[in-house]
Scaffold this motif. Structure first.
Motif, PDB file in Angstrom:
ATOM      1  N   ALA A  18      -0.632  -7.361  12.127  1.00 49.36           N
ATOM      2  CA  ALA A  18      -1.217  -5.801  11.636  1.00 49.36           C
ATOM      3  C   ALA A  18      -2.560  -6.302  10.965  1.00 49.36           C
ATOM      4  CB  ALA A  18      -0.226  -5.260  10.572  1.00 49.36           C
ATOM      5  N   HIS A  19      -3.238  -5.713  10.523  1.00 49.73           N
ATOM      6  CA  HIS A  19      -4.588  -5.792   9.643  1.00 49.73           C
ATOM      7  C   HIS A  19      -4.168  -6.303   8.276  1.00 49.73           C
ATOM      8  CE1 HIS A  19      -8.190  -4.929   7.343  1.00 49.73           C
ATOM      9  NE2 HIS A  19      -8.741  -5.408   8.270  1.00 49.73           N
ATOM     10  N   ALA A  20      -5.007  -6.955   7.649  1.00 50.28           N
ATOM     11  CA  ALA A  20      -4.658  -7.708   6.351  1.00 50.28           C
ATOM     12  C   ALA A  20      -4.441  -6.659   5.290  1.00 50.28           C
ATOM     13  CB  ALA A  20      -5.668  -8.468   5.961  1.00 50.28           C
ATOM     14  N   GLU A  21      -5.007  -5.416   5.343  1.00 55.11           N
ATOM     15  CA  GLU A  21      -4.821  -4.259   4.444  1.00 55.11           C
ATOM     16  C   GLU A  21      -3.564  -3.740   4.685  1.00 55.11           C
ATOM     17  OE1 GLU A  21      -7.783  -1.404   4.743  1.00 55.11           O
ATOM     18  OE2 GLU A  21      -9.366  -2.508   3.776  1.00 55.11           O
ATOM     19  N   CYS A  22      -2.801  -3.680   6.023  1.00 55.07           N
ATOM     20  CA  CYS A  22      -1.505  -3.145   6.199  1.00 55.07           C
ATOM     21  C   CYS A  22      -0.496  -4.172   5.544  1.00 55.07           C
ATOM     22  CB  CYS A  22      -1.302  -3.061   7.605  1.00 55.07           C
ATOM     23  SG  CYS A  22       0.209  -2.412   8.157  1.00 55.07           S
ATOM     24  N   ALA A  23      -0.832  -5.368   5.855  1.00 54.02           N
ATOM     25  CA  ALA A  23       0.177  -6.606   5.260  1.00 54.02           C
ATOM     26  C   ALA A  23       0.122  -6.476   3.643  1.00 54.02           C
ATOM     27  CB  ALA A  23      -0.430  -7.879   5.662  1.00 54.02           C
ATOM     28  N   GLN A  24      -0.956  -6.125   3.168  1.00 47.27           N
ATOM     29  CA  GLN A  24      -0.986  -6.109   1.790  1.00 47.27           C
ATOM     30  C   GLN A  24      -0.366  -4.981   1.298  1.00 47.27           C
ATOM     31  OE1 GLN A  24      -4.925  -5.769  -0.092  1.00 47.27           O
ATOM     32  NE2 GLN A  24      -4.047  -6.494  -1.994  1.00 47.27           N
ATOM     33  N   ARG A  25      -0.473  -3.835   1.865  1.00 48.01           N
ATOM     34  CA  ARG A  25       0.525  -2.651   1.567  1.00 48.01           C
ATOM     35  C   ARG A  25       1.869  -2.911   1.713  1.00 48.01           C
ATOM     36  NH1 ARG A  25       0.076   2.984   1.017  1.00 48.01           N
ATOM     37  NH2 ARG A  25      -2.050   2.596   0.028  1.00 48.01           N
ATOM     38  N   LEU A  26       2.116  -3.407   2.771  1.00 47.02           N
ATOM     39  CA  LEU A  26       3.526  -3.730   2.811  1.00 47.02           C
ATOM     40  C   LEU A  26       4.488  -4.781   1.580  1.00 47.02           C
ATOM     41  CD1 LEU A  26       3.115  -2.430   5.475  1.00 47.02           C
ATOM     42  CD2 LEU A  26       4.959  -3.889   6.595  1.00 47.02           C
ATOM     43  N   GLN A  27       3.382  -5.694   1.433  1.00 40.79           N
ATOM     44  CA  GLN A  27       3.886  -6.538   0.264  1.00 40.79           C
ATOM     45  C   GLN A  27       4.126  -6.156  -0.863  1.00 40.79           C
ATOM     46  OE1 GLN A  27       0.951  -9.689   0.589  1.00 40.79           O
ATOM     47  NE2 GLN A  27       1.871 -10.699   2.199  1.00 40.79           N
ATOM     48  N   GLY A  28       3.236  -4.850  -1.106  1.00 38.67           N
ATOM     49  CA  GLY A  28       3.472  -4.168  -2.363  1.00 38.67           C
ATOM     50  C   GLY A  28       4.687  -3.210  -2.701  1.00 38.67           C
TER      51      GLY A  28
END
Length: 289
Positions: free
Chosen positions: A80-90
């Motif tokens: 996924a895109h980095a923004e998607c990865a960051q959202r899931l980590q949150g």
């Protein structure tokens, strides 16, 4: 499961998002997963019947809640895109309740078996573009301005097939919760040119798209942008905002979604865009001449 081209499959019949599968010489590369567990299980079974090998990767076209919850059913690394990865980590190690509530409002029966299973995290992320060479032909992933965080498109140049994610929807209301509309419009212009050139366009939701679907969504977004700018220019009343929402509701069929859910979504989205517009104007006014 519809065969679009040799080894390229799509399913547009699930509630929520469209999903795709690219069969390579090493196994499937999946584009998104269904929104509800029963559909995700069905999708995983269809993939297994078609090719018994493990799925190689799952590509998420954005971080929207109805795309991220069911990746565990296909048991594959997530790209996924980095923004998607960051959202899931949150997120906590279980389904966010707001997403569960939204899915239940849209389809109470399908949401009955939503569980507190942990959300799968992204294995590989990127910021601008990425090529997958995992078989017979490349898959090009590109970050694009769209309706939600981490929006990407997946393009198969050999087969001339484009998976747009929610950058484009057909026959159903678009998601409006995120992103700059002007950048979204520029991306749609690119898609319209490809559709006109004969490329098969798979939207994020709804049936396979035509150039007319792209042009309709672009006009809808231009109208929405004009309404946002007009409302942001003065202290608008609730009745003015409701009038804009009612007008937007008439642009597309409901796509099987409850009308009150669509109305609530548009209200929340417009308020977010209006707040962003207000902040931009304040910043411009306070900037030194």
């Amino acid at each position: 499961m519809e065969l679009l081209a040799d080894r390229i499959f799509v399913e547009t019949g699930y509630a929520g998002v469209n999903v795709g599968a690219i069969q390579t010489s090493r196994g499937f590369i999946c584009i998104d997963t269904p929104s509800y567990p029963r559909d995700a299980r069905d999708w995983a079974l269809q993939l297994g019947f078609t090719d018994a090998r493990p799925v190689r990767f799952v590509v998420l076209t954005d971080a929207h809640g109805d795309r991220i919850l069911q990746t565990r059913w296909v048991r594959a690394p997530v790209i996924a895109h980095a923004e998607c990865a960051q959202r899931l980590q949150g997120y906590e190690r279980r389904y966010p309740q707001a997403i569960v509530d939204s899915l239940a409002t849209r389809d109470a029966m399908a949401a009955k078996d939503l569980s507190a299973a942990p959300i799968e995290q992204v294995t590989v992320s990127f910021s601008e573009s990425m090529y997958l060479y995992d078989g017979d032909s490349p898959v090009q992933l590109n970050h694009v301005a769209g309706s939600y965080e981490g929006s990407i498109m997946a393009f198969l140049p050999t087969e001339r097939i484009l998976f747009t994610g929610d950058l484009l929807v057909a026959g159903t209301p678009p998601v409006l919760t995120y992103g700059r509309i002007d950048a979204w419009l520029a991306a749609l212009e690119w898609v319209a040119a490809r559709a006109a050139a004969g490329i098969t366009v798979v939207p994020g939701r709804g049936p396979l798209a035509t150039q007319q679907d792209v042009l309709l969504l672009a006009e809808f977004l231009r109208q929405t942008q004009s309404c946002i700018e007009a409302l942001a220019g003065h202290g608008f009343t609730r009745s003015e905002l409701n009038a804009v929402i009612n007008d937007l509701l008439n642009w597309f069929p409901d796509g099987g979604l409850p009308r009150d859910w669509i109305q609530a979504h548009y209200k929340s989205a417009l308020e977010a865009h209006l707040e962003a517009c207000r902040q931009e104007r304040q910043a411009a006014e306070s900037a030194p001449a």
